[in-house]
Design a protein around this motif. Structure first.
Motif, PDB file in Angstrom:
ATOM      1  N   ASP A   1      43.092  49.516  37.198  1.00 58.34           N
ATOM      2  CA  ASP A   1      41.747  49.980  37.242  1.00 58.34           C
ATOM      3  C   ASP A   1      41.106  48.487  37.349  1.00 58.34           C
ATOM      4  OD1 ASP A   1      42.261  52.417  36.437  1.00 58.34           O
ATOM      5  OD2 ASP A   1      42.062  52.090  34.201  1.00 58.34           O
ATOM      6  N   LEU A   2      41.178  47.621  36.864  1.00 53.90           N
ATOM      7  CA  LEU A   2      40.651  46.165  36.943  1.00 53.90           C
ATOM      8  C   LEU A   2      40.601  45.741  38.405  1.00 53.90           C
ATOM      9  CD1 LEU A   2      39.629  43.303  35.697  1.00 53.90           C
ATOM     10  CD2 LEU A   2      41.979  42.612  35.787  1.00 53.90           C
ATOM     11  N   GLN A   3      41.757  45.994  39.027  1.00 54.76           N
ATOM     12  CA  GLN A   3      41.905  45.489  40.541  1.00 54.76           C
ATOM     13  C   GLN A   3      40.866  46.367  41.374  1.00 54.76           C
ATOM     14  OE1 GLN A   3      45.971  45.907  41.146  1.00 54.76           O
ATOM     15  NE2 GLN A   3      46.381  44.212  39.457  1.00 54.76           N
ATOM     16  N   ARG A   4      40.811  47.631  40.810  1.00 53.55           N
ATOM     17  CA  ARG A   4      39.955  48.510  41.852  1.00 53.55           C
ATOM     18  C   ARG A   4      38.355  48.338  41.634  1.00 53.55           C
ATOM     19  NH1 ARG A   4      43.548  53.955  40.654  1.00 53.55           N
ATOM     20  NH2 ARG A   4      44.922  53.680  42.143  1.00 53.55           N
ATOM     21  N   ARG A   5      38.184  47.945  40.258  1.00 53.50           N
ATOM     22  CA  ARG A   5      36.626  47.577  40.120  1.00 53.50           C
ATOM     23  C   ARG A   5      36.471  46.362  41.082  1.00 53.50           C
ATOM     24  NH1 ARG A   5      37.869  48.704  34.672  1.00 53.50           N
ATOM     25  NH2 ARG A   5      38.218  46.561  34.259  1.00 53.50           N
ATOM     26  N   LEU A   6      37.256  45.448  41.011  1.00 51.86           N
ATOM     27  CA  LEU A   6      36.925  44.211  41.726  1.00 51.86           C
ATOM     28  C   LEU A   6      36.976  44.394  43.106  1.00 51.86           C
ATOM     29  CD1 LEU A   6      39.536  41.694  39.955  1.00 51.86           C
ATOM     30  CD2 LEU A   6      37.134  41.445  39.822  1.00 51.86           C
ATOM     31  N   GLY A   7      37.954  45.280  43.801  1.00 55.45           N
ATOM     32  CA  GLY A   7      37.874  45.583  45.131  1.00 55.45           C
ATOM     33  C   GLY A   7      36.579  46.406  45.547  1.00 55.45           C
ATOM     34  N   ASN A   8      36.211  47.216  44.694  1.00 55.17           N
ATOM     35  CA  ASN A   8      35.082  48.113  45.186  1.00 55.17           C
ATOM     36  C   ASN A   8      33.718  47.474  44.932  1.00 55.17           C
ATOM     37  OD1 ASN A   8      36.534  50.602  45.629  1.00 55.17           O
ATOM     38  ND2 ASN A   8      36.725  50.980  43.539  1.00 55.17           N
ATOM     39  N   SER A   9      33.577  46.354  44.410  1.00 56.84           N
ATOM     40  CA  SER A   9      32.243  45.756  44.511  1.00 56.84           C
ATOM     41  C   SER A   9      32.236  44.565  45.480  1.00 56.84           C
ATOM     42  CB  SER A   9      32.049  45.370  43.081  1.00 56.84           C
ATOM     43  OG  SER A   9      33.052  44.380  42.543  1.00 56.84           O
ATOM     44  N   ASN A  10      33.158  44.255  46.229  1.00 53.85           N
ATOM     45  CA  ASN A  10      33.222  42.947  47.141  1.00 53.85           C
ATOM     46  C   ASN A  10      33.878  43.301  48.307  1.00 53.85           C
ATOM     47  OD1 ASN A  10      32.054  40.993  45.393  1.00 53.85           O
ATOM     48  ND2 ASN A  10      33.930  41.546  44.199  1.00 53.85           N
ATOM     49  N   ASN A  11      33.848  42.740  49.541  1.00 51.38           N
ATOM     50  CA  ASN A  11      34.787  42.707  50.568  1.00 51.38           C
ATOM     51  C   ASN A  11      35.721  41.805  50.174  1.00 51.38           C
ATOM     52  OD1 ASN A  11      33.204  44.388  52.237  1.00 51.38           O
ATOM     53  ND2 ASN A  11      31.786  42.591  52.960  1.00 51.38           N
ATOM     54  N   VAL A  12      37.110  42.219  50.315  1.00 52.11           N
ATOM     55  CA  VAL A  12      38.173  41.377  49.595  1.00 52.11           C
ATOM     56  C   VAL A  12      39.357  41.465  50.673  1.00 52.11           C
ATOM     57  CG1 VAL A  12      37.534  41.972  47.062  1.00 52.11           C
ATOM     58  CG2 VAL A  12      39.179  43.489  48.150  1.00 52.11           C
ATOM     59  N   VAL A  13      40.114  40.478  50.261  1.00 48.88           N
ATOM     60  CA  VAL A  13      41.502  40.684  50.786  1.00 48.88           C
ATOM     61  C   VAL A  13      42.394  40.454  49.531  1.00 48.88           C
ATOM     62  CG1 VAL A  13      41.689  37.948  51.107  1.00 48.88           C
ATOM     63  CG2 VAL A  13      43.346  39.236  51.911  1.00 48.88           C
ATOM     64  N   MET A  14      43.250  41.414  49.271  1.00 54.19           N
ATOM     65  CA  MET A  14      43.967  41.383  47.884  1.00 54.19           C
ATOM     66  C   MET A  14      45.273  41.518  48.020  1.00 54.19           C
ATOM     67  SD  MET A  14      43.007  44.400  44.966  1.00 54.19           S
ATOM     68  CE  MET A  14      41.526  44.091  44.732  1.00 54.19           C
ATOM     69  N   GLU A  15      45.954  40.786  47.198  1.00 57.47           N
ATOM     70  CA  GLU A  15      47.440  40.753  47.692  1.00 57.47           C
ATOM     71  C   GLU A  15      48.258  40.922  46.499  1.00 57.47           C
ATOM     72  OE1 GLU A  15      49.644  38.004  46.540  1.00 57.47           O
ATOM     73  OE2 GLU A  15      48.247  36.285  46.456  1.00 57.47           O
ATOM     74  N   GLY A  16      49.318  41.568  46.587  1.00 57.68           N
ATOM     75  CA  GLY A  16      50.343  41.970  45.397  1.00 57.68           C
ATOM     76  C   GLY A  16      51.802  42.639  45.810  1.00 57.68           C
ATOM     77  N   ARG A  17      51.824  43.826  45.234  1.00 55.83           N
ATOM     78  CA  ARG A  17      53.132  44.509  45.421  1.00 55.83           C
ATOM     79  C   ARG A  17      52.824  45.853  45.777  1.00 55.83           C
ATOM     80  NH1 ARG A  17      53.855  39.918  44.179  1.00 55.83           N
ATOM     81  NH2 ARG A  17      55.663  38.873  43.559  1.00 55.83           N
ATOM     82  N   ASP A  18      51.702  46.369  45.213  1.00 54.75           N
ATOM     83  CA  ASP A  18      51.515  47.815  45.419  1.00 54.75           C
ATOM     84  C   ASP A  18      50.087  48.032  45.811  1.00 54.75           C
ATOM     85  OD1 ASP A  18      50.242  46.909  42.960  1.00 54.75           O
ATOM     86  OD2 ASP A  18      50.561  48.784  41.983  1.00 54.75           O
ATOM     87  N   ILE A  19      49.411  47.215  46.611  1.00 58.07           N
ATOM     88  CA  ILE A  19      48.024  47.227  46.684  1.00 58.07           C
ATOM     89  C   ILE A  19      48.035  48.364  48.109  1.00 58.07           C
ATOM     90  CG2 ILE A  19      46.118  45.765  47.546  1.00 58.07           C
ATOM     91  CD1 ILE A  19      47.248  45.038  44.857  1.00 58.07           C
ATOM     92  N   THR A  20      48.783  48.291  48.939  1.00 56.57           N
ATOM     93  CA  THR A  20      48.735  49.220  50.139  1.00 56.57           C
ATOM     94  C   THR A  20      49.264  50.509  49.687  1.00 56.57           C
ATOM     95  OG1 THR A  20      51.055  48.825  50.817  1.00 56.57           O
ATOM     96  CG2 THR A  20      49.401  47.283  51.831  1.00 56.57           C
ATOM     97  N   THR A  21      49.916  50.581  48.540  1.00 55.44           N
ATOM     98  CA  THR A  21      50.507  52.029  48.323  1.00 55.44           C
ATOM     99  C   THR A  21      49.761  52.805  47.166  1.00 55.44           C
ATOM    100  OG1 THR A  21      52.103  50.726  46.866  1.00 55.44           O
ATOM    101  CG2 THR A  21      53.056  51.593  49.258  1.00 55.44           C
ATOM    102  N   VAL A  22      49.371  51.965  46.126  1.00 49.12           N
ATOM    103  CA  VAL A  22      48.626  52.276  44.812  1.00 49.12           C
ATOM    104  C   VAL A  22      47.233  52.098  44.813  1.00 49.12           C
ATOM    105  CG1 VAL A  22      48.962  52.464  42.547  1.00 49.12           C
ATOM    106  CG2 VAL A  22      51.181  52.546  43.575  1.00 49.12           C
TER     107      VAL A  22
END
Ligand code: DC
Length: 219
Positions: free
Chosen positions: A107-128
């Motif tokens: 939820d937190l990561q989606r909020r951050l991603g929805n309010s900016n242009n982002v590069v986001m890295e992790g394990r389930d970013i492309t899938t979840v």
């Protein structure tokens, strides 16, 4: 715009995300840092992996922020260095396996991603987290190469972990991170797969840019 990068520990996601964020003017979100903050807060509260309910409760009431220089703040305190400690690294993977903790962090990561242009890295970013991201990558490297890189990085940052400890930690995390009930690390057909084992940082960056710029030119 969302650029999503998944891959195992030490594959170079953090380095590449940082370079791309500067080149493409994106906010860089290291989602592993969010799980590391939960792990650090659990340690500070003298909890261990068995105290699931308490860890979940703690993750319901946690304030995690990033600044533009990739510093991480836990409840207002700069914990950028502390979340990389051996103690945190050793418990973060099981903590990130707790389904309710993942729900809160996603939820937190989606909020951050929805309010900016982002590069986001992790394990389930492309899938979840962002399955509809504009660009989806899976960055890989052999276990030996990843342990070597992490060891060098930890020596530079004066974090006290031997090569063997790091190798074993990454090996265990590889297993745990790809056998989760929810949010497992996985390869899918719609990710661009890049193996960085024999590539320099510049070469890997160029691969990413080629794909992103190539897509832009086509549309
Ligand atoms: O990328 P890292 O090593 O800082 O991540 C720490 C741990 O957090 C890692 O072992 C797996 C977990 N993690 C996760 O489950 N999902 C993410 N999106 C990012 C990290």
């Amino acid at each position: 715009m969302i650029v999503a990068i998944d891959g195992p520990a030490g594959s170079g996601k953090g380095t590449i995300a940082s370079v791309l964020s500067k080149k493409l003017n994106l906010v860089n979100i290291d989602t592993g840092a969010t799980y590391r903050c939960v792990a650090l807060k659990a340690l500070r509260n003298n909890l261990n992996i068995e105290d699931k309910e308490k860890i979940i409760e703690l993750s319901n009431n946690i304030d995690i922020k990033f600044d533009l220089n990739n510093n991480v703040y836990l409840d207002g305190e700069d914990v950028t260095k502390e979340i990389r400690s051996k103690e945190v690294t050793n418990i973060v993977s099981p903590i990130s396996s707790i389904v309710e903790v993942r729900k809160n962090m996603v939820d937190l990561q989606r909020r951050l991603g929805n309010s900016n242009n982002v590069v986001m890295e992790g394990r389930d970013i492309t899938t979840v987290v962002f399955p509809n991201a504009d660009y989806k990558f899976y960055l890989d490297a052999t276990l030996e190469e990843r342990a070597k890189r992490r060891f060098k990085e930890y020596q530079e940052k004066q974090i006290d972990m031997s090569y063997d400890e790091i190798y074993e930690n990454i090996k265990n995390r590889d297993y745990n991170d790809s056998h989760k009930e929810v949010g497992s690390l996985m390869r899918t057909d719609d990710q661009h797969y890049i193996d960085s084992t024999n590539l320099t940082i510049d070469e890997v960056t160029n691969e990413f840019i080629k794909i992103i710029e190539g897509d832009k030119n086509e549309s």
